[in-house]
Design an enzyme around this catalytic site. Structure first.
Site, short mmCIF file in Angstrom:
data_model
loop_
_atom_site.label_atom_id
_atom_site.label_comp_id
_atom_site.label_asym_id
_atom_site.label_seq_id
_atom_site.Cartn_x
_atom_site.Cartn_y
_atom_site.Cartn_z
N LEU A 19 45.89 -14.70 7.33
CA LEU A 19 46.51 -15.66 6.40
C LEU A 19 47.93 -15.98 6.86
CD1 LEU A 19 45.23 -13.99 3.12
CD2 LEU A 19 44.57 -16.25 3.96
N HIS A 31 41.59 -16.61 18.03
CA HIS A 31 41.43 -17.71 17.06
C HIS A 31 40.83 -18.91 17.78
CE1 HIS A 31 41.92 -20.14 13.64
NE2 HIS A 31 43.17 -19.90 13.32
N TYR A 81 42.18 -25.64 16.30
CA TYR A 81 43.28 -25.33 17.23
C TYR A 81 42.78 -25.39 18.68
CZ TYR A 81 45.59 -24.20 12.89
OH TYR A 81 46.12 -24.31 11.63
C1 LIG Z 1 47.38 -19.95 3.05
C2 LIG Z 1 46.27 -19.76 4.02
C3 LIG Z 1 46.58 -19.36 5.30
C4 LIG Z 1 45.56 -19.19 6.26
N1 LIG Z 1 45.86 -18.76 7.51
C5 LIG Z 1 44.89 -18.55 8.42
C6 LIG Z 1 45.20 -18.04 9.71
O1 LIG Z 1 46.36 -17.74 10.04
N2 LIG Z 1 44.18 -17.88 10.58
C7 LIG Z 1 42.89 -18.19 10.25
O2 LIG Z 1 41.99 -18.04 11.08
N3 LIG Z 1 42.55 -18.63 9.02
C8 LIG Z 1 43.53 -18.81 8.10
N4 LIG Z 1 43.19 -19.22 6.84
C9 LIG Z 1 41.78 -19.28 6.44
C10 LIG Z 1 41.38 -17.95 5.75
O3 LIG Z 1 41.46 -16.86 6.65
C11 LIG Z 1 39.95 -18.00 5.18
O4 LIG Z 1 39.03 -18.24 6.19
C12 LIG Z 1 39.81 -19.06 4.11
O5 LIG Z 1 40.71 -18.79 3.08
C13 LIG Z 1 38.39 -19.19 3.55
O6 LIG Z 1 37.89 -17.96 3.17
P1 LIG Z 1 36.43 -17.51 3.73
O7 LIG Z 1 36.51 -17.63 5.22
O8 LIG Z 1 36.28 -16.08 3.28
O9 LIG Z 1 35.46 -18.44 3.11
C14 LIG Z 1 44.21 -19.43 5.90
C15 LIG Z 1 43.90 -19.82 4.58
C16 LIG Z 1 44.92 -19.98 3.67
C17 LIG Z 1 44.56 -20.39 2.26
#
Ligand SMILES: Cc1cc2nc3c(=O)[nH]c(=O)nc-3n(C[C@H](O)[C@H](O)[C@H](O)COP(=O)(O)O)c2cc1C
Length: 283
Positions: free
Chosen positions: A23, A176, A181
């Site tokens: 996140l 990633h 990306y």
């Molecule tokens: C505020 C925020 C920041 C996120 N940052 C990243 C990140 O740095 N890297 C990444 O791969 N996904 C990132 N995501 C996606 C989340 O890891 C996650 O995949 C998404 O919230 C959906 O959840 P799920 O995959 O369990 O359905 C981010 C999501 C949010 C809401």
């Protein structure tokens, strides 16, 4: 399946089947990309005995940055600043992976050396807005297509970042390759129009991902390397004409290498989600 029962993930005995995903927080030092002491407090609070946390996306180079105040893992100061963050998680028995990131064309010239253009497989401008280093939202620029010899530099940057993650004390790394990306820009044919050995066929478009996985597995045992992909997602204005064939090839190649885990994102998010979030937060 019982969420609270243990699970063996490669060499790791997880206490349960709940994982904290990466996140992005945008709370690192603005000038140096080093995580602040707040990161140690944040991850320490979320760590549990035998629980897996994948830390926020962390750029492997200045070129790979695309959002203000995201952390890096390419300078000695950044590595030193990650150590207490890792220790805060380890103190509570947590398992801690770092997600390695290069945003490619989702960057903005305000992050680039000498104000240069962001890089991509091809000079195709993404729809939507970029962040600037000053937290402004401006239309994306048309990126510069990477020269063939620059791609090897990027693979070397991943390798070095993987080494740095090891030095900082992480238990493993996640590549990633999702969310529009750089690696996904190479994988999918809406964004990759190259005619060299990194474009055209599925094998060629998947080459960068496999070269990165092979390079970091010279540093880490492959059972400590995870990969995140987001097939069918259009975040970052990516798309592919045959995602089933593309990702079948990708998954087979990763399985053959014996990676620790494949982290799949369900394609629920839509392009424009970041803008909605930004509006909500009043940034
Ligand atoms: C505020 C925020 C920041 C996120 N940052 C990243 C990140 O740095 N890297 C990444 O791969 N996904 C990132 N995501 C996606 C989340 O890891 C996650 O995949 C998404 O919230 C959906 O959840 P799920 O995959 O369990 O359905 C981010 C999501 C949010 C809401």
């Amino acid at each position: 399946m019982k969420l609270s029962t243990p699970f063996q993930l490669g060499p790791f005995r997880l206490a349960n089947r709940i994982v904290m995903p990466p996140l992005t927080r945008m709370r690192a030092g603005r000038a140096d990309g080093a995580p602040s002491p707040l990161a140690a407090a944040y991850y320490g609070q979320r760590a549990t005995e035998g629980g897996l946390i994948i830390a926020e996306a962390t750029q492997i180079s200045q070129q790979g940055q695309g959002y203000p105040q995201t952390p890096g893992i390419y300078t000695p100061d950044q590595v030193a600043a990650w150590r207490p963050v890792v220790q805060a998680v380890k103190k509570r028995g947590g398992i801690f992976f770092l997600q390695l990131w290069h945003v490619g064309r989702i960057s903005h010239s305000s992050f680039q050396k000498d104000g240069g253009l962001p890089v991509a497989p091809s000079a195709i401008r993404p729809a939507g807005n970029a962040f600037t280093n000053e937290f402004k939202r401006v239309p994306h620029e048309t990126p510069r297509a990477l020269e063939l010899n620059e791609i090897q530099r990027i693979v070397a940057d991943y390798r070095k970042a993987a080494e740095n993650a090891k030095q900082a004390g992480f238990d493993g790394i996640e590549i990633h390759a999702a969310n529009g990306y750089l690696i996904q820009q190479f994988l999918e044919d809406k964004t990759n129009h190259r005619t060299d050995r990194y474009g055209g066929s599925i094998e060629n478009r998947a080459r960068l991902l496999f070269e990165v996985v092979d390079a970091v597995s010279e540093v880490w045992p492959i059972d400590r390397v995870g990969v995140r992909i987001s097939p069918f997602s259009d975040v970052g204005d990516v798309a592919d004409s045959d995602p089933t064939a593309l990702y079948a090839f990708v998954v087979e190649g990763l399985a053959a290498r014996g990676i620790c885990f494949l982290d799949l994102i369900e394609a629920r998010a839509r392009a424009g989600l970041v803008d909605q979030t930004v509006r909500r937060q009043g940034l």
